[in-house]
Design a protein around this motif. Structure first.
Motif, short mmCIF file in Angstrom:
data_model
loop_
_atom_site.label_atom_id
_atom_site.label_comp_id
_atom_site.label_asym_id
_atom_site.label_seq_id
_atom_site.Cartn_x
_atom_site.Cartn_y
_atom_site.Cartn_z
N MET A 41 0.84 -1.20 0.00
CA MET A 41 0.00 0.00 0.00
C MET A 41 0.88 1.25 0.00
O MET A 41 0.57 2.23 -0.68
CB MET A 41 -0.93 0.00 1.21
N ALA A 42 1.98 1.21 0.75
CA ALA A 42 2.91 2.35 0.80
C ALA A 42 3.53 2.59 -0.58
O ALA A 42 3.72 3.74 -0.99
CB ALA A 42 3.99 2.11 1.84
N GLU A 43 3.85 1.50 -1.30
CA GLU A 43 4.40 1.65 -2.64
C GLU A 43 3.42 2.35 -3.58
O GLU A 43 3.82 3.03 -4.50
CB GLU A 43 4.75 0.27 -3.22
N LYS A 44 2.14 2.18 -3.32
CA LYS A 44 1.10 2.81 -4.13
C LYS A 44 0.74 4.21 -3.63
O LYS A 44 -0.12 4.87 -4.19
CB LYS A 44 -0.17 1.95 -4.14
N GLY A 45 1.39 4.64 -2.55
CA GLY A 45 1.16 5.97 -2.03
C GLY A 45 0.10 6.07 -0.95
O GLY A 45 -0.28 7.17 -0.56
N THR A 46 -0.39 4.95 -0.45
CA THR A 46 -1.39 4.96 0.62
C THR A 46 -0.74 4.45 1.89
O THR A 46 -0.24 3.34 1.94
CB THR A 46 -2.58 4.04 0.25
N VAL A 47 -0.76 5.28 2.91
CA VAL A 47 -0.17 4.91 4.18
C VAL A 47 -1.26 4.33 5.07
O VAL A 47 -2.28 4.97 5.31
CB VAL A 47 0.49 6.12 4.87
N THR A 52 -4.55 -1.39 11.24
CA THR A 52 -5.69 -1.22 10.33
C THR A 52 -5.85 -2.45 9.44
O THR A 52 -6.96 -2.93 9.22
CB THR A 52 -5.51 0.04 9.46
N VAL A 53 -4.74 -2.97 8.96
CA VAL A 53 -4.78 -4.17 8.13
C VAL A 53 -5.30 -5.36 8.94
O VAL A 53 -6.16 -6.11 8.47
CB VAL A 53 -3.39 -4.48 7.53
N TYR A 54 -4.82 -5.50 10.16
CA TYR A 54 -5.31 -6.59 11.02
C TYR A 54 -6.81 -6.43 11.30
O TYR A 54 -7.55 -7.42 11.34
CB TYR A 54 -4.53 -6.67 12.33
N ASN A 55 -7.28 -5.21 11.49
CA ASN A 55 -8.70 -5.00 11.72
C ASN A 55 -9.53 -5.45 10.52
O ASN A 55 -10.62 -6.00 10.68
CB ASN A 55 -9.00 -3.53 12.05
N VAL A 56 -9.03 -5.24 9.31
CA VAL A 56 -9.73 -5.70 8.11
C VAL A 56 -9.69 -7.22 8.04
O VAL A 56 -10.71 -7.87 7.78
CB VAL A 56 -9.13 -5.06 6.84
N ILE A 57 -8.54 -7.81 8.31
CA ILE A 57 -8.40 -9.27 8.26
C ILE A 57 -9.33 -9.94 9.27
O ILE A 57 -9.99 -10.93 8.97
CB ILE A 57 -6.93 -9.69 8.50
N TYR A 58 -9.40 -9.38 10.48
CA TYR A 58 -10.22 -9.96 11.54
C TYR A 58 -11.71 -9.61 11.41
O TYR A 58 -12.52 -10.08 12.19
CB TYR A 58 -9.70 -9.55 12.91
N GLY A 59 -12.05 -8.79 10.42
CA GLY A 59 -13.45 -8.45 10.17
C GLY A 59 -14.01 -7.36 11.05
O GLY A 59 -15.22 -7.15 11.09
N ARG A 60 -13.15 -6.63 11.74
CA ARG A 60 -13.61 -5.55 12.61
C ARG A 60 -13.79 -4.24 11.84
O ARG A 60 -14.36 -3.29 12.34
CB ARG A 60 -12.63 -5.33 13.75
N SER A 61 -13.26 -4.21 10.64
CA SER A 61 -13.30 -3.02 9.81
C SER A 61 -13.37 -3.48 8.35
O SER A 61 -13.04 -4.63 8.05
CB SER A 61 -12.04 -2.19 10.05
N ARG A 63 -12.26 -2.11 4.45
CA ARG A 63 -11.71 -1.16 3.49
C ARG A 63 -11.42 -1.94 2.23
O ARG A 63 -10.63 -2.89 2.23
CB ARG A 63 -10.42 -0.52 4.02
N ALA A 64 -12.07 -1.55 1.16
CA ALA A 64 -11.96 -2.27 -0.10
C ALA A 64 -10.53 -2.31 -0.62
O ALA A 64 -10.08 -3.33 -1.14
CB ALA A 64 -12.88 -1.65 -1.14
N ASP A 65 -9.79 -1.21 -0.47
CA ASP A 65 -8.42 -1.18 -0.99
C ASP A 65 -7.51 -2.16 -0.25
O ASP A 65 -6.70 -2.86 -0.86
CB ASP A 65 -7.84 0.23 -0.96
N ILE A 66 -7.68 -2.24 1.06
CA ILE A 66 -6.87 -3.18 1.85
C ILE A 66 -7.29 -4.62 1.56
O ILE A 66 -6.45 -5.50 1.40
CB ILE A 66 -6.97 -2.87 3.36
N PHE A 70 -4.84 -7.43 0.06
CA PHE A 70 -4.64 -8.67 0.81
C PHE A 70 -4.95 -9.88 -0.06
O PHE A 70 -4.20 -10.86 -0.07
CB PHE A 70 -5.51 -8.68 2.07
N LEU A 71 -6.05 -9.84 -0.79
CA LEU A 71 -6.42 -10.96 -1.65
C LEU A 71 -5.39 -11.18 -2.77
O LEU A 71 -5.04 -12.32 -3.09
CB LEU A 71 -7.82 -10.76 -2.24
N ASN A 72 -4.90 -10.09 -3.35
CA ASN A 72 -3.85 -10.21 -4.38
C ASN A 72 -2.59 -10.86 -3.81
O ASN A 72 -2.01 -11.76 -4.41
CB ASN A 72 -3.51 -8.85 -4.97
N MET A 73 -2.18 -10.38 -2.64
CA MET A 73 -0.98 -10.90 -2.00
C MET A 73 -1.16 -12.36 -1.60
O MET A 73 -0.28 -13.19 -1.80
CB MET A 73 -0.66 -10.04 -0.77
#
Length: 102
Positions: A41-47, A52-61, A63-66, A70-73
């Motif tokens: 995400m930092a390489e793409k200019g988004t900090v 925040t990433v863990y919150n998305v993974i655990y379903g607490r948040s 964010r489509a971009d994250i 994550f799915l691509n990775m």
């Protein structure tokens, strides 16, 4: 099976919905997946923060971009793992063939 009650449809949820957390666990312990997402995400200019990433993974948040990153990775990591397994099996077969020839 669907039930119709008071004109509302209620679906039978016998199959659990797949989650990012299930995929994260499938990648294995200490997989660096979240850190890799932060780096990409930092390489793409988004900090984004690691938390925040863990919150998305655990379903607490959400964010489509994250989620997308994550799915691509995860797709790349799983493909790499399968490639390593195939190469390992081929090498073991090769070694076994050589040992049998002697």
């Amino acid at each position: 099976m669907e039930q119709i009650t008071n004109n509302w449809q209620i679906k039978d949820n016998s199959e659990p919905t797949p989650t990012l957390f299930q995929l994260y666990k499938k990648l294995g312990e200490r997989n660096r997946a979240a850190k890799t997402v932060v780096e990409r995400m930092a390489e793409k200019g988004t900090v984004v923060a690691l938390n925040t990433v863990y919150n998305v993974i655990y379903g607490r948040s959400s964010r489509a971009d994250i989620t997308e990153e994550f799915l691509n990775m995860a797709t790349e990591m799983l493909a790499h793992t399968k490639d390593l397994q195939a190469r390992t099996a081929a090498l073991l077969t090769s070694i076994a063939d050589e040992a049998g020839e002697r």
